[in-house]
Write a protein that holds these residues in place. Structure first.
Motif: not given
Lengths: 589, 589
Positions: A153, A108, A94, A100, A91
């Protein structure tokens, strides 16, 4: 050798090409520092190298046998997945509201690259789940979110995308899977899907299938498609009426099960609508930028892995005596100019594609901040380039990786061939690269009357001017070649925009593929030059890291040896499209 | 779909691009007519389509298991081989004095292409035997010829080439296999070889291994290497002291066994010298032109097979509605411009490479006639281009073939992926393409002080002038683009010749690969234009075969969309080589 996460290089690109500071500042996590980001990268890189990479060859050899509708992942896969989710990596970007980490897309992106570089077949699973998270978060009802989002997540459950049917690949208008309202808010889904990545597996207890289907009496074509969430295990704990009916024997990513899915053999699988009826395609479109960027990052990842492997081999393997090698035995093949040319091509193309992908991720981050729509449009413009250029070069780089290995490259044992096989899907799935090119020319160039693309070209020009001003002899012809590529792109853009507005728009679409390549070369060259300018400034400031000189040399190699293709691509764009008139004749015999 | 031999197109290329009439007239078989040649092509094509093609997928799936030192070829393989040799195909261009047919290289080239297009893994076996025939015929003693030549020509026995050892791939100076005179005219051979194609199989009772080995007290390096004939079964019927010790698990050509060979585990395998002691490499060199041309033809062959398969799929598969398609369902994807672009690229590159290979074969034929050394030099110049350009485009074309199939291309079932896997060895074996480029620039350009390459460029220019004179609007920008490519080649050639003569020859060698590509584009474009000019003349003469218009359209596509890369390649040649100074820096980190 196995993949090693190139953390320092990624961090440099994040900061000096894509603007990590701005992304951190705009992340809504005001206290996130560069040091935090570095720590995340290092941990993610460790996971890639220590946990995922050792499973890459294992997965290729074992594949994912299907027995009685169940799929067994290769040895070690389940443990690795557990390590992955327990570390909270699933996650990463997220929303915090659902468990997240809320980190920027940019950070990311770098982590996604590392995991996929270590093990593409494994990392595809969380990539699919990320798409599911996005779909449910943006379009799901509160009830759906409450029921499913946290599990997605955390990675306790995974998600899949069920789009393709035998008769409907690139053309979703041809979908036949059907949905019928049950009257209680749920729907009955019946139909067959193919090419469903991780459609069945043993990593988690439940799998959430996102399924495109057609409601009874829905309009024909793409305006009659709805999106449904169809879990493998229903909320009451019973098995839903869906199953994996077969798996494909594929060229690559053997450890990623590609399933045929049967929904409703027993009368209908139960699903819930995501978003509005008949608006399923709109839901898909909101996920598309990040999903396509994800595939672009896979291209960068596998190209990086191939480059590392080829470099290591070229340093060890000895054949022939290089000019000036002096007496003694044979030289390592890295001393031969032609091998250097291959390795530099691999390294430069990989770094260029990385720059484009990271720029795209940064634009997605900026779109959440004050820049808003402009940044979103920039992300939309760059996304097809990030997807197609990166995956095209992934095919080229992994094939060069085989070539550097010579006969050893053709033998499966070395793993170079696996990278080439694995990479081959990337230019196909999540919209073929031909479709990316059509998207770029047909939909993205006209954004804001062309202002979005013009602004992007202007930003590239500024970098080329920067190289000219830098005036370091190490840059060689970089400024001139980069400038030429950008001007070629500018003229090709004008041609395409004119042609789109004319009565023969198909001539612009016919040359969309060389146009996209040209865009990639100019943008990629600009990214490398930007990194090189930062390196040059660091050298002037007294830094002695040899990586700085490497960055300048790489930007130069790209400009002098690869960006040189730009003029020819411009020609192909401007007067190559005439073939559409003769194509039927030429292809008839 | 399976491969169908494109006999009409091959015959047209043989006549109008490569000059089949001259080759027939010079073959010493004065009574050989065009009709005879046509009949040979048709029969060879029938064999390809009916016998060899159906075994191609079978072979890929079965591979060649090794048991107790013996190898089982896939089902049907033995019968197909028997059909092949019983038809007299094995000795098509072998001398009549030893049972061959004595047909021109040119005609043999077209047949080789068809058999390899149908089944690369199968046809590799006779290709190796052809090399053995050439070596024994040109360098073997009368006794060796008497003992072995007829069996090789008939195909009753096959031959192999044993060059590579684990430490000696491209660098034969590193060979360690040893030979010692027995005193009776024979030698004792001991050592290990790898990558021996068809080193063991069950197609014939005997296999003749041509083995490079080092005599005791031989000079170090390549001047101490001798060539030996080492039969699997000795003249007295006993087994020789050699065995297949393992086979490789390869990316492609699964049905072609790639063997590790152990010579002399039991004290020494018995062999006989071919040619003189320490002159083994010279024997190899005389075979090299035709062996490398053979691999180039394999590239053309597999590219043709991929093009046929992709074309057939694109005509059937329906997705989306093409512009102007009118009402009704989805269009076949061949109606979409981007798919047309891929298919035309495949077809044009294949035809261009074919032209180059056939020109090379015709030069080998002409070298046996009145033109003599000039033609031999021309063949020597063209050979590395025929080998490397054809096999580079084979990688590109077979990969495009996968792309045209979309997701289906990544699934092994369709066979598109097999062609890509099979093709991948071609740029590696028989001298990597990097080595071909070095050979072209370092050895072939300087032939006759550059006169050979200049004459070849002049011949290309004449074709471009012909297009200008033809003046048919169907040619579009063909003349201008082809002319530009030829002038780029001319300038790049001048640069390379100058650089070779300077104190930095390594800068010419560093850009040998883009130089070779540039040569291929100019020469390939000229070949297509030559075919198109013949087609244009035929149209003016009243012929209505639609294939004539296709030839013009194809030459135009190549010139306007592919030859456009020439300017950039020239730039890379002329000022790209500087990277050799920075390469160590750029590759260090």
């Amino acid at each position: 050798m196995s993949y090693r996460a190139p953390v320092a290089e990624l961090a440099f690109t994040l900061r000096h090409v894509a603007g990590l500071e701005a992304a951190l500042a705009g992340s809504g996590q005001g206290d996130l520092t560069l040091e935090d980001a570095q720590a995340v990268l290092e941990e993610a890189g460790r996971l890639a190298g220590a946990v995922l990479a050792p499973l890459n060859r294992v997965g290729d050899r074992h594949g994912t046998p299907l027995n009685d509708g169940g799929i067994t992942t290769p040895p070690g896969w389940r443990e690795a997945y557990r390590t992955f989710v327990e570390g909270g990596w699933n996650g990463l970007s997220a929303p915090e509201s659902h468990g997240g980490q809320g980190l920027p897309h940019l950070l990311n992106a770098a982590c996604t690259e590392m995991w996929n570089g270590a093990n593409l077949a494994f990392s595809l699973c969380p990539l699919l789940t990320a798409g599911g998270i996005e779909a449910v978060e943006k379009h799901g009802s509160e009830a759906l979110k409450a029921a499913y989002l946290e599990k997605l997540v955390s990675g306790e459950w995974t998600a899949t995308m069920n789009l393709t049917e035998p008769q409907a690949g690139s053309d979703l208008a041809l979908l036949r899977t059907r949905a019928e309202a049950n009257g209680d808010g749920s729907y009955r889904i019946t139909g067959a899907k193919i090419y469903i990545t991780y459609g069945e597996h043993d990593l988690t207890d439940n799998i959430l299938h996102l399924v495109l289907a057609r409601l009874k009496d829905a309009p024909a074509g793409t305006r009659g498609i709805s999106l449904f969430l169809v879990p493998k295990v229903l909320p009451d704990g019973s098995r839903n009426d869906l199953r994996c009916s077969g798996i494909e024997h594929k060229l690559g990513i053997h450890a990623s099960p590609t399933c045929s899915m049967a929904f409703g053999d027993g009368g209908g699988a139960t699903g819930w609508l995501i978003g509005e009826e008949n608006r399923g395609l709109a839901c898909m479109f909101t996920m598309m930028n990040s999903a396509r960027l994800g595939v672009g990052l896979q291209g960068v990842a596998v190209a990086e892995a191939a480059t590392q492997k080829a470099l290591a081999y070229a340093q060890e393997r000895r054949q022939g005596r290089a000019p000036g090698a002096g007496e003694g035995g044979a030289s390592p093949i890295i001393a031969h100019a032609d091998v250097q040319r291959m390795l530099l091509t691999m390294k430069a193309q990989t770094a260029a594609a990385r720059g484009i992908c990271y720029l795209t991720a940064a634009a997605l981050d900026a779109a959440r901040g004050s820049e808003g729509q402009d940044a979103y449009d920039r992300a939309s413009l760059l996304t097809p380039v990030a997807k197609a250029f990166s995956t095209d070069i992934a095919n080229e780089v992994t094939s060069l990786g085989v070539q550097v290995h010579g006969g050893m490259g053709f033998v499966e044992e070395t793993g170079a061939a696996q990278l080439m096989r694995d990479a081959r899907i990337l230019a196909i799935y999540e919209g073929t690269n031909g479709i990316q090119a059509l998207d770029l020319v047909g939909r993205k160039l006209p954004l804001n009357g062309g202002a979005t693309v013009r602004a992007q070209i202007a930003a590239m020009r500024e970098i080329a001017e920067g190289v000219l001003r830098d005036n370091s002899p190490a840059f060689g012809h970089t400024a001139a070649r980069l400038r030429a590529a950008i001007e070629s792109l500018d003229r090709a853009t004008s041609f395409a925009l004119r042609a789109l507005g004319s009565n023969r728009p198909e001539e612009a679409l016919a040359v969309a593929t060389p146009y996209l390549r040209l865009f990639g070369l100019a943008q990629g060259g600009a990214c490398l030059a930007k990194a090189a300018l930062a390196a040059s400034a660091a050298i002037r400031a007294g830094e002695t890291d040899p990586a700085h000189r490497a960055r300048i040399a790489l930007a130069r190699f790209f400009a002098e040896n690869l960006a040189t293709a730009s003029g020819g691509l411009e020609q192909s764009v401007v007067d190559g499209g005439g073939f559409v008139q003769d194509a039927k004749i030429a292809l008839a015999s």
